[in-house]
Design a protein around this motif. Structure first.
Motif, mmCIF file in Angstrom:
data_model
loop_
_atom_site.group_PDB
_atom_site.id
_atom_site.type_symbol
_atom_site.label_atom_id
_atom_site.label_comp_id
_atom_site.label_asym_id
_atom_site.label_seq_id
_atom_site.Cartn_x
_atom_site.Cartn_y
_atom_site.Cartn_z
ATOM 1 N N UNK A 1 -52.672 17.837 6.473
ATOM 2 C CA UNK A 1 -51.466 17.015 6.301
ATOM 3 C C UNK A 1 -51.260 16.060 7.484
ATOM 4 N N UNK A 2 -52.210 15.153 7.704
ATOM 5 C CA UNK A 2 -52.163 14.327 8.923
ATOM 6 C C UNK A 2 -50.935 13.419 9.023
ATOM 7 N N UNK A 3 -50.431 12.893 7.903
ATOM 8 C CA UNK A 3 -49.266 12.003 7.995
ATOM 9 C C UNK A 3 -48.020 12.771 8.408
ATOM 10 N N UNK A 4 -47.822 13.933 7.812
ATOM 11 C CA UNK A 4 -46.681 14.760 8.231
ATOM 12 C C UNK A 4 -46.847 15.199 9.686
ATOM 13 N N UNK A 5 -48.079 15.536 10.058
ATOM 14 C CA UNK A 5 -48.351 15.931 11.432
ATOM 15 C C UNK A 5 -48.095 14.812 12.408
ATOM 16 N N UNK A 6 -48.503 13.588 12.042
ATOM 17 C CA UNK A 6 -48.254 12.436 12.907
ATOM 18 C C UNK A 6 -46.761 12.226 13.113
ATOM 19 N N UNK A 7 -45.985 12.456 12.076
ATOM 20 C CA UNK A 7 -44.535 12.318 12.199
ATOM 21 C C UNK A 7 -43.979 13.316 13.211
ATOM 22 N N UNK A 8 -44.490 14.559 13.183
ATOM 23 C CA UNK A 8 -44.044 15.568 14.154
ATOM 24 C C UNK A 8 -44.398 15.123 15.567
ATOM 25 N N UNK A 9 -45.633 14.636 15.760
ATOM 26 C CA UNK A 9 -46.072 14.187 17.082
ATOM 27 C C UNK A 9 -45.187 13.056 17.590
ATOM 28 N N UNK A 10 -44.878 12.093 16.721
ATOM 29 C CA UNK A 10 -44.062 10.955 17.137
ATOM 30 C C UNK A 10 -42.633 11.375 17.469
ATOM 31 N N UNK A 11 -42.072 12.277 16.672
ATOM 32 C CA UNK A 11 -40.705 12.738 16.937
ATOM 33 C C UNK A 11 -40.612 13.392 18.315
ATOM 34 N N UNK A 12 -41.647 14.141 18.690
ATOM 35 C CA UNK A 12 -41.620 14.853 19.968
ATOM 36 C C UNK A 12 -42.019 13.959 21.136
ATOM 37 N N UNK A 13 -43.103 13.189 20.981
ATOM 38 C CA UNK A 13 -43.687 12.487 22.125
ATOM 39 C C UNK A 13 -43.242 11.040 22.273
ATOM 40 N N UNK A 14 -42.882 10.378 21.189
ATOM 41 C CA UNK A 14 -42.580 8.951 21.277
ATOM 42 C C UNK A 14 -41.316 8.633 22.081
ATOM 43 N N UNK A 15 -40.236 9.411 21.993
ATOM 44 C CA UNK A 15 -39.011 8.999 22.702
ATOM 45 C C UNK A 15 -39.201 8.766 24.186
ATOM 46 N N UNK A 16 -39.936 9.656 24.870
ATOM 47 C CA UNK A 16 -40.112 9.436 26.310
ATOM 48 C C UNK A 16 -40.897 8.152 26.570
ATOM 49 N N UNK A 17 -41.973 7.915 25.821
ATOM 50 C CA UNK A 17 -42.778 6.708 26.032
ATOM 51 C C UNK A 17 -41.944 5.443 25.800
ATOM 52 N N UNK A 18 -41.102 5.471 24.779
ATOM 53 C CA UNK A 18 -40.267 4.306 24.489
ATOM 54 C C UNK A 18 -39.230 4.098 25.600
ATOM 55 N N UNK A 19 -38.552 5.160 25.990
ATOM 56 C CA UNK A 19 -37.531 5.038 27.035
ATOM 57 C C UNK A 19 -38.143 4.595 28.364
#
Length: 602
Positions: A225-243
């Motif tokens: 389930x790579x698309x669902x998995x990618x969503x989990x990764x982005x929810x956890x890791x993306x906020x710090x990178x964006x901020x």
């Protein structure tokens, strides 16, 4: 035959044969890693105290996005290791052991996960041997004795690859659990060490799947389930990178070179300079050295000691992917070769290969689990090596028995600063005279070696010898910890921090880069002006528009020194001749430690 029978039925042998795998591995790893966290030595200068101070700065400032040192943005590393240490401070208070405790628990978890992985793939004996091998090899001690996130990165990689195998296993009964473990591990890895934490498991898994052709693409997508998995990764890791990007502009800069005096924001430094340019050996500032490629490969026989003499046998196993054991061995082989080849093409530090150690431990553990008796050649060769080391220890104790030990160990060492950008560069400073300061560690090491020699030549069965080597390394690593306590004044500046804390308040100036006396900054929680210290990891952040002006040269130092206000200077002993001329001998030595000085102007 009779000797081997006695060795296998001793208390250690019986314990290894009958106790639960979890119990054995957790006991061994706790005995190894908890004493390293909860007792001296103090934090070392350089990266050890730097990591601890960044975590404290985050906790005190409330800024959990941008790491800072001495008021300067420190943009090159991911923040999760700082967050974990800051939480430890919040719970236990700001202490050096509170900074170390999370890493010790991570190491214990890594050994336990490796054992559980091996238990799932190979069975109980292999689990015990794999976890014990990982906990007691020299490399895991050397490369986790300082506060770097590589052990945590290794844990996320091991979990991600194990989760992938579990999801591909038709007999797996809890796929949802392993789906979350896979993608949460990838996300945590990104927050620990950057893109490499996702590249390694994804590419290793891809190569493994290409070799095995284990399932169709449609079935692979259904299971992973790579698309669902990618969503989990982005929810956890993306906020710090964006901020981090938004708080440290310019937002997007694609300058394809790295040079002094330029500032391009967080995005450029973190993604281009720290990832791409470091891989291509183009990064500036260059805060690292590189181990010659051949040595990078061969030194694994040292890092895996005392298990490395069985390493060639570990690769003589079946890699056919027709059962769980074969698939795990094949994945481990791909895992090892990819990581080693990746860093062979890039810059290499000794500890960069740490992510392969669970795979090496499992290959060794699975091979030993098939043998009732320990391989004869490896047993005799290892016993001979330990006997030679024991003879060397006896010689050093005899040679240094009557040598005086004035001051601390620094007076008996040489200095090779050109090697200090290697993680083990200070090993080159040892002299024969220095061993006079290491008598207690030598005695402990001698006891460990004696146990190893006697055990190897008496026992025959694999379980008994694994137990003997585990005890040998438990004692030997504690001997190494005692040696680090002796080296404390040389590798750290705790004693100078104590002297500074007991002195009247005043302006603090530090000679060289912040890293030079970072332990003083941690133990006093002070900032300082940096004399001729615009280099290494604070240089880039110093060019940011809002950076504090903390860097001074000779002229500014002299002007500050001659004013009536109380001023202190932390300085290397090698800088004293220049300072004597510059300051016209107008200073007072407050304290000296490890060949370095704390000076005062009054």
């Amino acid at each position: 035959m009779r000797t081997g029978h006695r060795g296998s039925r001793g208390p250690l042998g019986r314990f290894f044969e009958h106790a639960r795998a979890d119990t054995i591995v957790l006991l061994v790893s706790c005995l190894i890693f908890l004493p390293l966290a909860l007792s001296p030595p103090h934090l070392m200068d350089d990266v050890d105290a730097v990591q601890a101070q960044i975590a404290r700065n985050m906790l005190q400032s409330g800024d959990w996005v941008t790491a800072r040192l001495n008021g300067i943005a420190y943009l090159e590393k991911s923040p999760l290791i700082y967050w974990v240490m800051a939480v430890s401070y919040k719970v236990f208070g700001v202490h050096d052991w509170a900074a170390r405790l999370p890493l010790a628990l991570i190491n214990i978890a890594l050994c336990w996960v490796t054992a559980r992985f091996a238990l799932w793939a190979f069975g109980r004996k292999a689990a015990i041997y794999s976890g014990t091998i990982l906990a007691t090899c020299i490399g895991i001690f050397l490369f986790t004795r300082i506060l770097i996130p590589d052990a945590a990165l290794t844990l996320t990689i091991a979990l991600a690859l194990w989760a992938m195998l579990r999801l591909l296993d038709a007999e797996e009964q809890r796929p949802t659990r392993w789906f979350f473990i896979l993608y949460i591990s990838l996300a945590c890895g990104l927050l620990l060490k950057g893109l490499i934490a996702a590249v390694f498991p994804v590419v290793i898994g891809g190569i493994y799947l290409a070799i095995t052709r284990q399932t169709s693409l449609r079935e692979l997508v259904r299971r992973l389930r790579p698309l669902s998995g990618l969503a989990i990764v982005l929810v956890i890791a993306a906020p710090w990178h964006i901020l981090a990007t938004l708080r440290n502009p310019p937002y997007f800069d694609w300058t394809m070179h790295s040079s002094p005096g330029e500032y391009h924001g967080f995005f450029w430094f973190y993604f281009l300079n720290e990832h791409l340019f470091r891989f291509l050996n183009m990064r500036y500032p260059r805060d690292y050295n590189t181990v010659p490629r051949l040595w990078f490969w061969l030194l694994h026989f040292v890092w895996l000691f005392p298990w490395s003499l069985t390493l060639p046998l570990a690769f003589r196993q079946s890699y056919r992917a027709n059962d769980r054991a074969g698939r795990t061995r094949l994945l481990s082989l791909v895992w090892i070769l990819f990581v080693l080849c990746f860093f062979t093409l890039s810059t290499t530090q000794e500890y960069y290969s740490l992510p392969i150690y669970p795979a090496l431990a499992m290959l060794l553990g699975s091979q030993l689990a098939t043998r009732e008796r320990y391989p004869k050649f490896a047993r005799i060769a290892l016993g001979s090596v330990l006997a030679f080391c024991l003879a060397a220890v006896v010689f050093l104790l005899g040679y240094t028995a009557k040598l005086p030990t004035p001051g601390d160990i620094s007076v008996a060492l040489t200095q090779n600063p050109n090697l200090y950008t290697l993680s083990l560069g200070h090993m080159s400073d040892l002299t024969l005279r220095a061993f006079a300061y290491l008598r207690l560690p030598l005695v402990l090491a001698g006891c460990a070696l004696l146990i190893g020699v006697v055990g190897l030549f008496r026992a025959r069965r694999t379980g008994a010898i694994v137990a003997v080597l585990a005890v040998t390394m438990l004692i030997f690593i504690q001997a190494a910890r005692q040696a680090l306590i002796t080296f404390d004044p040389y590798l750290g500046s705790y004693q100078l921090a104590e002297a500074l804390e007991s002195s009247p308040p005043g302006q603090l100036i530090e000679g060289d880069a912040y890293y030079a006396f970072s332990a003083t900054f941690f133990y006093t929680n002070r900032t300082a002006l940096l004399w001729n210290g615009r280099s290494a990891n604070l240089e880039y952040g110093s060019y940011a528009p809002d950076a504090r002006q903390v860097f001074i040269g000779d002229a500014e130092l002299k002007n500050l020194w001659l004013r009536p206000q109380q001023t202190y200077l932390l300085v290397y002993g090698t800088d004293m001749p220049h300072l004597t001329n510059l300051l016209e001998k107008r200073f007072r030595v407050v304290a000296t430690s490890g060949g370095n000085y704390l000076l005062a102007n009054q």
